[in-house]
Write a protein that holds these residues in place. Structure first.
Motif, PDB file in Angstrom:
ATOM      1  N   ALA A 111       0.834  -1.202   0.000  1.00  0.00           N
ATOM      2  CA  ALA A 111       0.000   0.000   0.000  1.00  0.00           C
ATOM      3  C   ALA A 111       0.869   1.252   0.000  1.00  0.00           C
ATOM      4  CB  ALA A 111      -0.915   0.004   1.224  1.00  0.00           C
ATOM      5  N   TYR A 112       0.315   2.334  -0.519  1.00  0.00           N
ATOM      6  CA  TYR A 112       1.031   3.611  -0.497  1.00  0.00           C
ATOM      7  C   TYR A 112       0.966   4.189   0.907  1.00  0.00           C
ATOM      8  CZ  TYR A 112       2.337   8.406  -1.596  1.00  0.00           C
ATOM      9  OH  TYR A 112       2.958   9.625  -1.631  1.00  0.00           O
ATOM     10  N   VAL A 113       2.129   4.556   1.452  1.00  0.00           N
ATOM     11  CA  VAL A 113       2.188   5.063   2.818  1.00  0.00           C
ATOM     12  C   VAL A 113       2.818   6.445   2.886  1.00  0.00           C
ATOM     13  CG1 VAL A 113       2.211   2.778   3.888  1.00  0.00           C
ATOM     14  CG2 VAL A 113       4.380   3.848   3.220  1.00  0.00           C
ATOM     15  N   GLY A 114       3.066   7.063   1.753  1.00  0.00           N
ATOM     16  CA  GLY A 114       3.701   8.377   1.751  1.00  0.00           C
ATOM     17  C   GLY A 114       2.705   9.505   1.905  1.00  0.00           C
ATOM     18  N   GLU A 115       3.205  10.715   1.702  1.00  0.00           N
ATOM     19  CA  GLU A 115       2.367  11.904   1.750  1.00  0.00           C
ATOM     20  C   GLU A 115       1.330  11.849   0.627  1.00  0.00           C
ATOM     21  OE1 GLU A 115       1.063  15.806   2.795  1.00  0.00           O
ATOM     22  OE2 GLU A 115       2.353  14.361   3.837  1.00  0.00           O
ATOM     23  N   PRO A 116       0.052  12.115   0.917  1.00  0.00           N
ATOM     24  CA  PRO A 116      -0.939  12.158  -0.164  1.00  0.00           C
ATOM     25  C   PRO A 116      -0.525  13.177  -1.225  1.00  0.00           C
ATOM     26  CG  PRO A 116      -2.018  12.186   1.974  1.00  0.00           C
ATOM     27  CD  PRO A 116      -0.552  12.375   2.237  1.00  0.00           C
ATOM     28  N   ARG A 117      -0.631  12.780  -2.480  1.00  0.00           N
ATOM     29  CA  ARG A 117      -0.186  13.624  -3.588  1.00  0.00           C
ATOM     30  C   ARG A 117      -1.372  14.081  -4.425  1.00  0.00           C
ATOM     31  NH1 ARG A 117       5.015  15.191  -2.489  1.00  0.00           N
ATOM     32  NH2 ARG A 117       6.253  13.395  -1.832  1.00  0.00           N
ATOM     33  N   TRP A 118      -1.230  15.274  -4.991  1.00  0.00           N
ATOM     34  CA  TRP A 118      -2.269  15.768  -5.887  1.00  0.00           C
ATOM     35  C   TRP A 118      -2.305  14.924  -7.158  1.00  0.00           C
ATOM     36  CZ3 TRP A 118      -5.956  18.867  -4.403  1.00  0.00           C
ATOM     37  CH2 TRP A 118      -5.727  19.829  -3.413  1.00  0.00           C
ATOM     38  N   PHE A 119      -3.506  14.631  -7.624  1.00  0.00           N
ATOM     39  CA  PHE A 119      -3.675  13.929  -8.888  1.00  0.00           C
ATOM     40  C   PHE A 119      -4.839  14.553  -9.659  1.00  0.00           C
ATOM     41  CE2 PHE A 119      -6.083  11.504  -5.661  1.00  0.00           C
ATOM     42  CZ  PHE A 119      -7.353  11.514  -6.226  1.00  0.00           C
ATOM     43  N   HIS A 120      -4.798  14.374 -10.973  1.00  0.00           N
ATOM     44  CA  HIS A 120      -5.892  14.822 -11.833  1.00  0.00           C
ATOM     45  C   HIS A 120      -7.027  13.812 -11.799  1.00  0.00           C
ATOM     46  CE1 HIS A 120      -8.104  15.157 -15.660  1.00  0.00           C
ATOM     47  NE2 HIS A 120      -7.806  16.451 -15.624  1.00  0.00           N
ATOM     48  N   GLY A 121      -6.699  12.540 -11.988  1.00  0.00           N
ATOM     49  CA  GLY A 121      -7.670  11.474 -11.813  1.00  0.00           C
ATOM     50  C   GLY A 121      -8.499  11.104 -13.022  1.00  0.00           C
ATOM     51  N   ASP A 122      -8.361  11.842 -14.138  1.00  0.00           N
ATOM     52  CA  ASP A 122      -9.198  11.552 -15.304  1.00  0.00           C
ATOM     53  C   ASP A 122      -8.437  11.906 -16.578  1.00  0.00           C
ATOM     54  OD1 ASP A 122     -11.499  10.618 -16.511  1.00  0.00           O
ATOM     55  OD2 ASP A 122     -12.579  12.501 -16.358  1.00  0.00           O
ATOM     56  N   LEU A 123      -7.267  11.314 -16.741  1.00  0.00           N
ATOM     57  CA  LEU A 123      -6.364  11.695 -17.829  1.00  0.00           C
ATOM     58  C   LEU A 123      -6.674  10.928 -19.111  1.00  0.00           C
ATOM     59  CD1 LEU A 123      -3.001  11.988 -15.862  1.00  0.00           C
ATOM     60  CD2 LEU A 123      -4.383  13.857 -16.808  1.00  0.00           C
ATOM     61  N   HIS A 124      -7.766  11.275 -19.763  1.00  0.00           N
ATOM     62  CA  HIS A 124      -8.047  10.713 -21.077  1.00  0.00           C
ATOM     63  C   HIS A 124      -7.917  11.807 -22.131  1.00  0.00           C
ATOM     64  CE1 HIS A 124     -12.081  12.525 -21.203  1.00  0.00           C
ATOM     65  NE2 HIS A 124     -12.253  12.082 -19.957  1.00  0.00           N
ATOM     66  N   GLU A 125      -7.927  11.405 -23.402  1.00  0.00           N
ATOM     67  CA  GLU A 125      -7.619  12.353 -24.466  1.00  0.00           C
ATOM     68  C   GLU A 125      -8.629  13.499 -24.550  1.00  0.00           C
ATOM     69  OE1 GLU A 125      -9.933   9.022 -26.557  1.00  0.00           O
ATOM     70  OE2 GLU A 125      -8.550   9.253 -24.883  1.00  0.00           O
ATOM     71  N   GLY A 126      -9.849  13.283 -24.081  1.00  0.00           N
ATOM     72  CA  GLY A 126     -10.832  14.361 -24.092  1.00  0.00           C
ATOM     73  C   GLY A 126     -10.501  15.479 -23.123  1.00  0.00           C
ATOM     74  N   ASN A 127      -9.607  15.202 -22.178  1.00  0.00           N
ATOM     75  CA  ASN A 127      -9.208  16.223 -21.212  1.00  0.00           C
ATOM     76  C   ASN A 127      -7.816  16.778 -21.489  1.00  0.00           C
ATOM     77  OD1 ASN A 127     -11.591  16.119 -19.796  1.00  0.00           O
ATOM     78  ND2 ASN A 127     -10.863  14.578 -18.338  1.00  0.00           N
ATOM     79  N   LEU A 128      -7.271  16.457 -22.664  1.00  0.00           N
ATOM     80  CA  LEU A 128      -5.967  16.981 -23.072  1.00  0.00           C
ATOM     81  C   LEU A 128      -6.149  17.853 -24.301  1.00  0.00           C
ATOM     82  CD1 LEU A 128      -3.827  13.714 -22.855  1.00  0.00           C
ATOM     83  CD2 LEU A 128      -4.343  15.342 -21.020  1.00  0.00           C
ATOM     84  N   LEU A 129      -5.397  18.945 -24.355  1.00  0.00           N
ATOM     85  CA  LEU A 129      -5.387  19.802 -25.530  1.00  0.00           C
ATOM     86  C   LEU A 129      -3.962  19.894 -26.052  1.00  0.00           C
ATOM     87  CD1 LEU A 129      -7.673  22.766 -24.344  1.00  0.00           C
ATOM     88  CD2 LEU A 129      -8.306  20.840 -25.809  1.00  0.00           C
ATOM     89  N   LEU A 167       7.131   6.152 -10.958  1.00  0.00           N
ATOM     90  CA  LEU A 167       6.711   5.460  -9.736  1.00  0.00           C
ATOM     91  C   LEU A 167       7.220   4.019  -9.744  1.00  0.00           C
ATOM     92  CD1 LEU A 167       3.054   6.790  -9.475  1.00  0.00           C
ATOM     93  CD2 LEU A 167       5.037   7.504  -8.114  1.00  0.00           C
ATOM     94  N   ASP A 168       7.169   3.374  -8.588  1.00  0.00           N
ATOM     95  CA  ASP A 168       7.769   2.049  -8.452  1.00  0.00           C
ATOM     96  C   ASP A 168       6.813   0.934  -8.901  1.00  0.00           C
ATOM     97  OD1 ASP A 168       5.934   1.801  -6.373  1.00  0.00           O
ATOM     98  OD2 ASP A 168       7.438   2.000  -4.782  1.00  0.00           O
ATOM     99  N   GLU A 169       7.311  -0.307  -8.789  1.00  0.00           N
ATOM    100  CA  GLU A 169       6.540  -1.472  -9.236  1.00  0.00           C
ATOM    101  C   GLU A 169       5.257  -1.652  -8.434  1.00  0.00           C
ATOM    102  OE1 GLU A 169       5.630  -4.935 -11.451  1.00  0.00           O
ATOM    103  OE2 GLU A 169       7.058  -3.308 -11.802  1.00  0.00           O
ATOM    104  N   ALA A 170       5.299  -1.356  -7.140  1.00  0.00           N
ATOM    105  CA  ALA A 170       4.095  -1.477  -6.319  1.00  0.00           C
ATOM    106  C   ALA A 170       3.010  -0.524  -6.809  1.00  0.00           C
ATOM    107  CB  ALA A 170       4.432  -1.200  -4.855  1.00  0.00           C
ATOM    108  N   ALA A 171       3.406   0.681  -7.185  1.00  0.00           N
ATOM    109  CA  ALA A 171       2.438   1.645  -7.724  1.00  0.00           C
ATOM    110  C   ALA A 171       1.848   1.143  -9.034  1.00  0.00           C
ATOM    111  CB  ALA A 171       3.096   3.006  -7.928  1.00  0.00           C
ATOM    112  N   TYR A 172       2.689   0.536  -9.866  1.00  0.00           N
ATOM    113  CA  TYR A 172       2.222  -0.029 -11.133  1.00  0.00           C
ATOM    114  C   TYR A 172       1.149  -1.085 -10.880  1.00  0.00           C
ATOM    115  CZ  TYR A 172       2.554  -2.762 -15.494  1.00  0.00           C
ATOM    116  OH  TYR A 172       2.280  -3.453 -16.647  1.00  0.00           O
ATOM    117  N   ARG A 173       1.370  -1.938  -9.907  1.00  0.00           N
ATOM    118  CA  ARG A 173       0.393  -2.988  -9.593  1.00  0.00           C
ATOM    119  C   ARG A 173      -0.896  -2.394  -9.028  1.00  0.00           C
ATOM    120  NH1 ARG A 173       3.562  -6.848  -5.714  1.00  0.00           N
ATOM    121  NH2 ARG A 173       1.553  -7.976  -5.731  1.00  0.00           N
TER     122      ARG A 173
END
Length: 245
Positions: free
Chosen positions: A135-153, A198-204
């Motif tokens: 599990a992730y145990v570090g400081e909570p990090r900001w994320f966008h959360g919806d990175l699909h092509e409709g949200n990219l310009l 990010l590391d392998e645990a994050a990938y999983r």
């Protein structure tokens, strides 16, 4: 921008005026910074913002080099991760929250899935691997959360802006890697992963974050939004295949 987003949703019961921490770590692409933020009233039940128009077009593999896509978007994610927390609320369920909170959801929708198109056992194997990852145990990090092509310009062959921050929050940064199996072109997926850093645990764990909306969206949208349903099915299939990589 993150501070404005927080203000617009009325979180924290107060408004933040100090934008200095964000300015010092500005991500390498524009964002729709709110020019005006308002709260519910006069018959409209939601918070709202007025943001500037940003010129650009949604990317595809014909208009935006896949390697540039992976590199630029990964750099953007990494820069957002370094933005100070500013006492923003931490996500406890859903995108960026603990994967265990999604266990019932994944199992319910896996049970509804058509076993002639994907193996339910394979789906649950992906999910089990995500839950078993450290599990992730570090400081909570900001994320966008919806990175699909409709949200990219993109403009002139470069990432110009990332829009639609309604899913933004603070939590497990692995959530941003879920784009590898959904919207980042397959040819750019490893480039994107390397750029995010990010590391392998994050990938999983990221496979779990990708699986939860895909396994439900595939069945839920089958009749009402077939294209969305097909995209979710393809994500599930890529996730199943990735477990053997």
């Amino acid at each position: 921008m993150l501070s404005d987003e927080w203000d617009a949703r009325g979180r924290g019961g107060r408004r933040r005026r100090d934008r200095t921490p964000v300015a010092r770590t500005a991500p390498p692409a524009a964002d729709p910074c709110a020019g005006r933020a308002g709260r519910a009233g006069r018959g409209y039940p939601f918070a709202w913002t007025v943001v500037p128009w940003i010129e650009g077009a949604n990317p595809n593999e014909e208009t935006f080099d896949p390697e540039e896509w992976g590199t630029a978007l990964g750099s953007f994610v990494r820069a957002c991760r370094e933005v100070p927390g500013m006492d923003g609320p931490v996500t406890t369920h859903g995108r960026g929250g603990p994967l265990t909170a999604l266990d019932d959801w994944v199992r319910e929708w896996t049970g509804r899935a058509d076993p002639t198109q994907v193996s339910r056992d394979a789906v649950l194997a992906v999910w089990a691997d995500a839950l078993d990852a450290p599990a992730y145990v570090g400081e909570p990090r900001w994320f966008h959360g919806d990175l699909h092509e409709g949200n990219l310009l993109v403009r002139d062959g470069r990432l110009a802006a990332v829009i639609d921050w309604g899913c933004a929050g603070r939590g497990d940064p692995a959530i941003e890697l879920n784009a590898m199996w959904g919207y980042v072109p397959p040819s750019a997926a490893q480039v994107y992963r390397d750029a995010v850093g990010l590391d392998e645990a994050a990938y999983r764990r990221a496979r779990g974050y990708a699986l939860a909306p895909a396994i439900s969206g595939w069945t839920y949208y089958r009749d009402t939004a077939p294209e969305t349903s097909q995209g979710a099915l393809e994500t599930v299939q890529r996730l199943n295949a990735s477990l053997d990589d």
